[in-house]
Enzyme design. Structure first.
Site, short mmCIF file in Angstrom:
data_model
loop_
_atom_site.label_atom_id
_atom_site.label_comp_id
_atom_site.label_asym_id
_atom_site.label_seq_id
_atom_site.Cartn_x
_atom_site.Cartn_y
_atom_site.Cartn_z
N ASP A 147 0.85 -1.20 0.00
CA ASP A 147 0.00 0.00 0.00
C ASP A 147 0.88 1.25 0.00
O ASP A 147 2.01 1.21 -0.50
CB ASP A 147 -0.93 -0.06 1.23
CG ASP A 147 -2.27 0.61 0.99
OD1 ASP A 147 -2.26 1.80 0.65
OD2 ASP A 147 -3.32 -0.03 1.13
N HIS A 212 -3.96 6.29 2.98
CA HIS A 212 -4.63 5.09 2.47
C HIS A 212 -4.11 3.82 3.16
O HIS A 212 -4.88 2.99 3.63
CB HIS A 212 -4.39 5.04 0.96
CG HIS A 212 -5.15 3.98 0.22
ND1 HIS A 212 -4.70 2.68 0.11
CD2 HIS A 212 -6.31 4.04 -0.47
CE1 HIS A 212 -5.57 1.99 -0.62
NE2 HIS A 212 -6.56 2.78 -0.98
N SER A 540 -10.95 -0.49 -1.99
CA SER A 540 -9.75 -0.45 -1.16
C SER A 540 -10.08 -0.69 0.30
O SER A 540 -9.26 -1.22 1.05
CB SER A 540 -9.09 0.93 -1.25
OG SER A 540 -8.40 1.08 -2.46
#
Ligand SMILES: *[C@@H]1O[C@H](CO)[C@@H](O)[C@H](O)[C@H]1NC(C)=O
Ligand SMILES: *[C@@H]1O[C@H](CO)[C@@H](O)[C@H](O)[C@H]1NC(C)=O
Ligand SMILES: *[C@@H]1O[C@H](CO)[C@@H](O)[C@H](O)[C@H]1NC(C)=O
Ligand SMILES: *[C@@H]1O[C@H](CO)[C@@H](O)[C@H](O)[C@H]1NC(C)=O
Length: 583
Positions: A147, A212, A540
């Site tokens: 990620d 994220h 996600s």
């Protein structure tokens, strides 16, 4: 596709798995001689443990191609030596073509750059805080995320009560730029940036400047953190599926360039070698670009599977169009996004006394008064056409006319409230036909309304001398659930018609989880608000939910294969619906 959709995708990069091209980035230099690009080359032979001899094999292959060992050394970027016999190299296109027909070469493909595709959600799907646990095995479970990196200071990854890493752990961590290091919860952190290009918006370290990776990691395996919320919204105890599991972060995505195939493969290679039990990857390659052999995630996940490691991946955010699903290999557990029974709405009261309802996260409490309300066409610059001005773009509005006002705008680009605020305006009511099933976070007072409601407001403006309105702070409302998110990529599987994809759906709308202190809530110009937790939407977010469930299952059945874990989860799904319940 409509204008709205295109721009939404671009502006919500951090939320959404988006699979855009970026292949041109790889070409650097403008002279003919420099027109080399990064390629990934797989060889037929199995990898061996002797790193030196594998490296020499790669040099030999390149020497044969280039004619000299010196050129070979210059061309070789990285040897993947642990789990698969492959290398990354800088090549001219004709060299890549030649290489692919050489003996012993399995595949050659160009490196491309890809984009990134709680609390309540665990209760909703039936994994309560009190769920039975095999704590000893759970704390020996290591989850790895490919990620944007991670925030080591986050309470979700504090190591109170954690013993040393499990004996099987072979990975590492260190002190890197702006990265304080690991602990007994966050046991590993590495980064991969093989193209060597500087990224001015990122830091060469496992630190997460985007948020994220911190969000997905805490959804998967974050500690219990009581009192988590986004300015009072979505309040509760934030937690991952397996709060006792260990976390390893593999940063393969970079703020400007995205996530390259070379780095993704290096991440898989490291994770497999380090002793990871479950891999979670919320990144997507546009399906029309790949196949089972040239899609780095498919290839990486295949080698993980051969070592008994399950890979869970996001299905993509290119729905509701057909055949948009990504990560289609049968050995990947592919996750769509669904909604839970909670939505964030704001009331808008008009000067006429009428109340309408908008969607989105507006954390601002208004003053007890009404603000002057205008349409975008009424605040147009003299040089701009009123039609363009309805989209409230930077170029079309006259700052003097916007000052002190609420503006009714059509959605051209998310973030337009930042432009209105920058011009001294109060905020915006945003009209859109799409994306009304997930909440945007606004950096100034704003809400999104559907076209029925925006017509009502437009008519009120047109028929009133001094129109006015006020937008209230958002509240949670209960809604029927589950449902599939509009943005969630749909089948059929474009690679194999007979193989159903996605495999499963999990919560991916308005998920609360940990965030980075290095970015404001929206990342928009003028936004100075930070929060330890934030809401994000996308496949996600649904991906780490399923990766967490896989780790939970594995904590009861440590010897189950990836296929057994996937099958167990898919075949024991039970109806989790409040649709037929009266509330
Ligand atoms: C990273 O660390 C350097 C050196 O300590 C510091 O100057 C810089 O502001 C930090 N960057 C961020 C984004 O915090
Ligand atoms: C807009 O929302 C209202 C209230 O929820 C609903 O009655 C109406 O049908 C919606 N209009 C559109 C175009 O979706
Ligand atoms: C309001 O007036 C403008 C300009 O006269 C017109 O284009 C628009 O369609 C009107 N809106 C409504 C909802 O009637
Ligand atoms: C499915 O869920 C219902 C309601 O929660 C429960 O009564 C039932 O036992 C569950 N079935 C299985 C097979 O777990």
């Amino acid at each position: 596709m409509s204008r709205e959709r295109y721009i939404h995708s671009l502006l919500t990069l951090s939320h959404l798995l988006i699979c855009i091209f970026n292949s041109l980035v790889a070409a650097n230099g403008d002279t003919q001689k420099d027109l080399q690009e990064f390629y990934i080359v797989f060889l037929r032979d199995q990898a061996v443990d002797d790193v030196e001899s594998i490296h020499q094999t790669h040099i030999n292959v390149l020497s044969n191609l280039k004619g000299s060992e010196l050129d070979a050394e210059e061309s070789l970027v990285h040897s993947y030596s642990r789990n698969f016999n492959a290398f990354a190299a800088k090549l001219h296109e004709h060299e890549a073509n030649k290489l692919s027909s050489m003996e012993g070469v399995l595949s050659v493909f160009r490196n491309r750059y890809h984009k990134l595709h709680t609390t309540k959600s665990w209760d909703f799907i039936g994994l309560p805080m009190t769920a039975r646990r095999k704590l000893k095995i759970e704390s020996n479970t290591i989850v790895g995320l490919l990620d944007t990196g991670i925030t080591p200071e986050s309470e979700s990854f504090a190591d109170n009560g954690f013993g040393p890493p499990p004996a099987k752990w072979k990975g590492s961590c260190g002190h890197f730029a702006n990265f304080s290091g690991c602990n007994n919860k966050l046991i590993g952190a590495k980064y991969f940036k093989l193209d060597g290009n500087e990224d001015p918006s990122d830091i060469l370290s496992p630190i997460d400047v985007d948020g994220h990776g911190t969000h997905t990691s805490s959804t998967l395996a974050g500690n219990l953190v009581p009192g988590a919320s986004l300015f009072g919204l979505a309040k509760g105890t934030a937690r991952g599926a397996v709060p006792s599991a260990r976390v390893a972060a593999y940063k393969v995505c970079w703020a400007s360039s995205g996530c390259s195939d070379m780095d993704i493969l290096a991440g898989f290679d490291a994770a497999i070698n380090d002793g990871i039990d479950v891999i979670s990857i919320s990144i997507g390659v546009l399906p029309l670009w790949g196949d089972y052999v040239t899609d780095s995630i498919a290839v990486g996940a295949f080698h993980a599977m051969r070592k008994g490691i399950i890979t869970v991946a996001s299905a993509g955010n290119d729905g509701p169009r057909k055949a948009t699903v990504a990560n289609n290999a049968p050995w990947i557990f592919t996750v769509a996004a669904s909604g839970i029974d909670r939505q964030f709405r704001s009331n808008v009261v008009l000067g006429s006394g009428k109340t309408v309802s908008g969607i989105g996260v507006n954390i601002f409490d208004p003053k007890p008064k009404l603000y002057p309300l205008v349409g975008g066409d009424a605040v147009a610059k003299n040089s701009a056409s009123p039609d363009d001005a309805r989209y409230c773009s930077q170029e079309s509005m006259d700052p003097h006319k916007v000052k002190g006002k609420l503006v009714l705008c059509k959605l051209g680009m998310w973030g337009l409230e930042s432009v209105v605020k920058g011009f001294g305006g109060i905020g915006a009511i945003i009209a859109t036909e799409e994306y009304l099933d997930n909440a945007q976070i606004f950096m100034a007072p704003a809400t999104a309304v559907n076209t029925t409601i925006s017509d009502t407001i437009g008519e009120y403006i047109n028929t009133t001398t001094s129109p006015s309105a006020v937008i209230y702070k958002s509240q949670e409302v209960k809604i029927p659930a589950p449902f599939i998110a509009s943005f969630s990529s749909r089948g059929p599987n474009p690679w194999s018609n007979h193989l159903l994809k996605p495999d499963i759906a999990a919560p991916g709308i308005d998920i609360l989880a940990s965030y980075t202190p290095m970015k404001s809530l929206t990342g928009l110009k003028g936004d100075t608000i930070h929060s330890k937790f934030t809401l994000m939407s996308g496949t996600s977010m649904s991906c780490p939910h399923v990766a967490g469930v896989a780790a939970y299952v594995k904590s009861f059945h440590p010897n189950w294969s990836p296929a057994a874990i996937k099958s167990a989860i898919m075949t024991t799904g039970n109806k989790t619906s409040n649709i037929f319940l009266s509330s």
